[in-house]
Design an enzyme around this catalytic site. Structure first.
Site, short mmCIF file in Angstrom:
data_model
loop_
_atom_site.label_atom_id
_atom_site.label_comp_id
_atom_site.label_asym_id
_atom_site.label_seq_id
_atom_site.Cartn_x
_atom_site.Cartn_y
_atom_site.Cartn_z
N ASP A 165 20.11 40.02 3.25
CA ASP A 165 20.29 41.21 4.09
C ASP A 165 20.47 40.80 5.55
O ASP A 165 19.60 40.16 6.13
CB ASP A 165 19.05 42.10 3.94
CG ASP A 165 19.10 43.34 4.82
OD1 ASP A 165 20.18 43.64 5.36
OD2 ASP A 165 18.05 44.01 4.94
N SER A 183 14.55 50.22 6.04
CA SER A 183 15.54 50.16 7.09
C SER A 183 14.96 50.83 8.35
O SER A 183 13.82 50.52 8.73
CB SER A 183 16.81 50.86 6.58
OG SER A 183 17.92 50.48 7.30
N HIS A 233 19.21 44.43 1.16
CA HIS A 233 18.61 45.50 1.98
C HIS A 233 17.66 46.37 1.15
O HIS A 233 18.09 47.07 0.24
CB HIS A 233 19.73 46.32 2.60
CG HIS A 233 19.34 47.05 3.84
ND1 HIS A 233 18.67 46.47 4.91
CD2 HIS A 233 19.55 48.34 4.23
CE1 HIS A 233 18.48 47.35 5.86
NE2 HIS A 233 19.00 48.50 5.48
#
Lengths: 518, 518
Positions: free
Chosen positions: A450, A200, A475
Site C-alpha cells: 500500500d 485510511s 490498503h
C-alpha cells in the site's frame, strides 16, 4: 527524460481528490492528486455518485443488518455561531450486544469520506467480530458525506467556502464524541467500553480520536492510516516510490516501460494527428485534448492498483484479478517483441480499466470542477506533500510545490490551506513520541504494498501501541470480510488484532471489576 | 428561614460574571453568579475597566520586564470560515533564557479571562522561577480579553452572539498551541521544553492543554483549577459550602449571624421606609430599589473573602488584612451586646469593602447589562452548576436550576449553553481516570480555604499527576510573588512545585541526551 510541460509536471499535491471507490472492498484514502492544476477529474463523479447512492444498486442488497438512525449535531462544536444543526446519519446494530449489565462493548467505526453504508458494507471485519465480543456496532457517517449534509442538501452544503467551512477532521471527531456520549446515556451504557475502527482517513480519525478523547474509547484499530504524511515528517516522494516499487518488484522491465512511457506519450501527442492516434489506441470515448488527460488516467490506475494489490480477485469499481500488479506487468512484458511502448501500456492498464473485456471505450474527466469533499479537506487541513523522484519513481519527476497547490485551492474554493495545522493539533515530528508517552491501545495495521503505508506507523511504539505490518498486504485489507482465499498471513494479522482488542477489553473489565469489588 | 421571593432564591448558576479582580494578587475564577436573573452587576465593570487598562494606572509601573508583541491568529482553528484574523497580544521575556543549544525551557502562562498584563504583574512565581531555570517567559493573552480583540475592538467583538461565537476554551488552547509552535520555529527552539502555568480558569486551561496537546508542553502547574466543577461531578453545593465553612471555622456565631441576616434584611426591606433605612445603614450612594441588591453585594463579598483568605495583608481591589475572614467575624461577633444583626453585618463587610475606612458610600450595580467575556463563557461552555444547601450553607438556600440559566443566557446573549460539552471534550466523570491513564506531569495545587478547591483535584492521581493541597491556602496563592510574610507551608508548597518542575525538565533533558548520544 525530457522536461514535461508545466501543467503536467505538477503531479504534485498529495491527497487527491479521487475517492478510492470500489464497492466490494473498503475504502479509501484518496490518491495523491495527479498532474495539473485542474486535476481532480475522477473523484467528484465517483464520490458524488456514491454520496447520492444508498445501500442498494451497486452495493446490492445490504450484506449486514442494521438500523439507520439520525442524530442532530451542532455544526460547530468549538464555537457558538448561530448555525443550523444537521442530521448525522448512523447505522446501528444491537442484536449481538451484551447490554449494559454485562458491559457489552461498543464497536464504533469512524466514518470517513464517503457514504457510511458503503463503509458498513465493506468493513466485514467489524461485523464478523461483533458476535464473538457481544458488541454493539455503530457506523456514524462523516459530516458532509453521504446523507449527513449540513444545510439540508449536498447542493447547499457544497455551495461555497462558507458552507463547507465546517468540514474538518476535528469537527468530525467531536461529532463522534458527542454522538457516542449521548448514545451511551440512552442505552444506560456509560460503563461500556468503546473500541474504534477505521481505515485510511478513517484510520487516522480512529488513532487521533484515541489520542484526543481517551476518556471516550479504550482503543483503536487504525488500518492504513498515514498519520505521518504531513509536512516533512516522511519524505514527499514516499507515496509514488512505493507505487513504483510495487511494479519494480514484479518486473524491472515493466517498471522501465512505464517510466519511459510518459515521454513517449507526450511526444506522440505533439505529432500531427498524435492525439487522434492516442485516442484511438487507448480507446477513449471522445477525442483527447491533451496528453495530460492520459497521464492522469494512467497515474490513477497505477496508484489504485498499488493500493488494491490484493492477493485474491476483488470486484472493485472495475473487477480485478488477484495480485493485479503482477497481471499488469505480465501484460506489459509479455507482448510480442517489437510491440510499442504505448501498446504495452494499453495492454497493461486494461487489467485495471477493463479486466472483464466488456468496456468499449473509456471516459475521461467527467466532472473536473465538481465540488468534492476530499478536495476541500486537502485544500484546508489535509495538506500531505507529495513529489515524484527522478530515479526511484516510475512517474514523471516533479517537486512538491506548495504555492501552486495553494493557488489551486484559492481558485477552486476560495480557501487557503493551513499546512501546519494538523501537526500542531495532533503532533507532528514528535508524533511517535506523543504516542509512546501519552497514547495506548492503538493498532497501526499496514500492508507494505500500500503506497500509504509509508506515511503510517510501521514499528511498535510501546507495549500497547503496536504496528501490525504485512509484507504482502495492501490498503486496509484487514478490515475486509474474511474470504476463503485469505492467505495465512492475513488470517494471522486479523487474529493478532482480535487478540489485542480482547486484551484491551479484558483489562478494562478487570479494572471495572476491581471498582465493583471495592 | 422563610422562603425567599423568587428572584432572590435564584442565587443559582455557577460561574458568575464577576472577575475576581484585585491588582496585587493573581486572579481569577469568577464567582458563582449571585442572586437573580439580572445579576452580573459587578463583573462587567471590573472586567471592562480592566480590559481597557494597561500596565500602568492601577497596576502602577510594570513590576517585571517584558516585550509586548502581537501574533496574527485565525479566529476559528477548527473550521475554515472566511473570518478576519485577530492580533493576539503576548508578553515575552528572553533575558534569562538559556537558548536553543542549551534546551532552555519556555514557561508559558495560559492567559485567562482578563488583561494579560494584569496576570503578568500578578504571577510573580513564574518570574521568580525563570532565572533559575534559564527559562524564556511567555504570557499570551486569552482571545476576547485585554487587547486581543477579534474584529478590531471590544465594541465589535462583543457586539452580539455572532461576533462572540469564537470565545471558547478550545479556541484559546489552539491559539496557545499555534503561537508556541510558531515561536519555537522562530527561535529555533523546537527542542526546548515548554512548561505551562495557569491559575483558576487559566489553571484549567493549563491542565487541559497538557492533556490535549501533550506534544507541545511537558508539564503543567494548574493552580486552583476547578476542572471537576461540571455537570454533577462534584455536588453543586460545594462552592458555597466551602465559603460557609470558612466562616464557620472562624466562629459559629459569625456563621449564624450571616445565615440569619438574609431574612432580617428581607423583612426590613418590606417595612415602610425599610429600603431607606437599609440604604443609609449600609451607606449606599443611591437608594436601594430592592433588597436583592444588598444580597448580591454581600454574597460577592463573602465569596471573595473566602477566595482571598490569605495569610498576609494584600492590596486587593480593596486592601484587606491578613486572614480577612477572621477579621470579618471578629467585627461581627465583637459588637456590643444588643447590636442588631444588620449592624453586625455592616461592620463585618466593611473589612472587605472599606478596610481603609476611606470610602464614604458604596456603589451598586454599575453596569448590570454590559457584555462580559466570562458571562458569555458561562452561557456557552462553562456551565458549572451551583446551589446553596439549606443547612451547610450560610447563604440563602436555592437549588440549581439549569432552565432559568438557559433563559438568562438566551435573553442576554441569544445563545444556548451546551452544559455537557466540556465533559465530552475533556472528560467528565472519568476525568481522574483519564488523568491517571493518559496524563502525566500535572500539578493540581489548591488551598482548602478557596471555595473553588472543591471542584479541583485534591489527591494524587499517579506518580506524575500530583495534588499539592494546603489547608490554609486560598485561591492560587502559590502563583503570587514570594513575600517576607509567606508562612512555611506556602514556602514548602512552592518548593515542592519547583522540585516537580525540575524533575520534568531533568527527565526531558535525559531523554534528549539519549537521542543525541544515539
Amino acid at each position: 527524460m525530457t522536461n514535461f510541460p508545466k501543467p503536467k509536471a505538477n503531479l504534485s499535491f498529495l491527497i487527491s481528490l479521487v475517492l478510492f471507490f470500489f464497492p466490494q472492498t473498503i475504502s479509501s484514502l484518496p490518491l495523491p492528486r495527479p498532474y495539473g492544476l485542474r486535476s481532480p477529474q475522477h473523484a467528484p463523479r465517483f464520490l458524488r455518485k456514491f454520496s447520492l447512492s444508498n445501500n442498494t444498486g451497486r452495493l446490492g442488497a445490504p450484506r449486514y443488518r442494521y438500523e439507520t438512525r439520525y442524530f442532530d449535531q451542532n455544526l460547530d462544536h468549538f464555537s457558538f455561531s448561530d448555525l443550523p444543526t444537521f442530521r448525522q446519519r448512523y447505522l446501528i446494530n444491537t442484536e449481538y450486544w451484551g447490554g449494559p449489565t454485562k458491559l457489552g462493548p461498543i464497536f464504533l467505526y469512524c466514518g470517513n469520506e464517503g457514504d457510511i453504508e458503503w463503509f458498513a458494507a465493506n468493513t466485514g471485519f467489524v461485523w464478523e467480530l461483533a458476535p464473538r465480543f457481544r458488541a454493539m456496532i455503530i457506523f456514524p457517517e462523516h459530516r458532509y458525506y453521504g446523507e449527513s449534509m449540513p444545510y439540508g442538501s449536498w447542493e447547499e452544503a457544497y455551495k461555497n467556502a462558507s458552507t463547507l467551512a465546517h468540514l474538518t477532521a476535528e469537527q468530525a471527531l467531536a461529532d463522534f464524541a458527542v454522538l457516542i456520549t449521548e448514545l451511551k446515556k440512552n442505552f444506560s451504557a456509560q460503563a461500556c467500553p468503546v473500541v474504534l475502527f477505521g481505515g485510511s482517513y478513517g484510520g487516522m480519525l480512529a488513532a487521533w480520536m484515541r489520542l484526543k478523547y481517551p476518556h471516550i474509547a479504550i482503543g483503536a484499530l487504525a488500518s492504513s492510516a498515514p498519520v505521518l504524511q504531513f509536512e516533512d515528517i516522511v519524505p514527499p516522494e514516499t507515496f509514488y516510490n512505493i507505487v513504483s516499487n510495487d511494479f519494480r518488484r514484479e518486473s524491472i522491465s515493466c517498471f522501465n516501460t512505464i517510466k519511459e512511457s510518459w515521454d513517449v506519450i507526450e511526444s506522440e501527442g505533439q505529432k500531427t494527428n498524435g492525439l487522434s492516434y492516442l485516442t484511438e489506441t487507448f480507446r477513449f470515448c471522445r477525442k483527447l485534448e491533451s496528453t495530460d488527460d492520459i497521464s492522469n488516467w494512467l497515474s490513477s490506475a497505477y496508484s489504485y492498483l498499488a493500493m488494491a494489490d490484493y492477493p485474491y480477485p476483488a470486484d472493485f469499481l472495475m473487477p480485478m484479478p488477484a495480485n493485479p500488479i503482477k497481471e499488469v506487468c505480465k501484460k506489459i512484458d509479455n507482448c510480442p517483441d517489437g510491440t510499442s511502448i504505448i501498446q504495452r501500456i494499453v495492454e497493461g492498464v486494461s487489467v485495471y480499466y477493463n479486466y472483464t473485456g466488456k468496456v468499449d471505450c473509456f471516459d475521461l474527466d467527467d466532472d473536473p470542477h465538481g465540488m468534492n469533499g476530499w478536495n476541500w479537506q486537502a485544500c484546508t487541513e489535509m495538506v500531505m506533500p507529495t513529489s515524484s523522484s527522478k530515479d526511484a519513481s516510475m512517474f514523471p519527476a516533479y517537486d512538491y510545490n506548495y504555492t501552486s497547490d495553494e493557488e489551486w485551492c484559492w481558485e477552486n474554493y476560495r480557501v487557503k490551506p493551513r499546512p501546519t495545522w494538523i501537526s500542531t493539533e495532533f503532533g507532528g515530528h514528535g508524533f511517535k513520541h506523543t504516542l509512546k508517552n501519552f497514547g495506548s491501545n492503538i493498532i497501526f495495521s499496514n500492508g507494505l504494498l500500500d503506497p500509504w503505508s509509508g506515511g503510517s506507523v510501521l514499528e511498535d511504539i510501546s507495549e500497547t501501541i503496536v504496528a501490525l505490518v504485512t509484507e504482502k498486504g495492501a490498503h486496509h485489507l484487514d478490515l475486509r470480510p474474511a474470504t476463503a482465499e485469505d492467505p495465512d498471513w492475513l488470517v494471522e494479522q486479523r487474529a493478532a488484532e482480535v487478540k489485542l482488542i480482547q486484551g484491551w477489553l479484558d483489562e478494562y473489565f478487570k479494572r471495572k471489576r476491581k471498582v465493583f469489588d471495592m
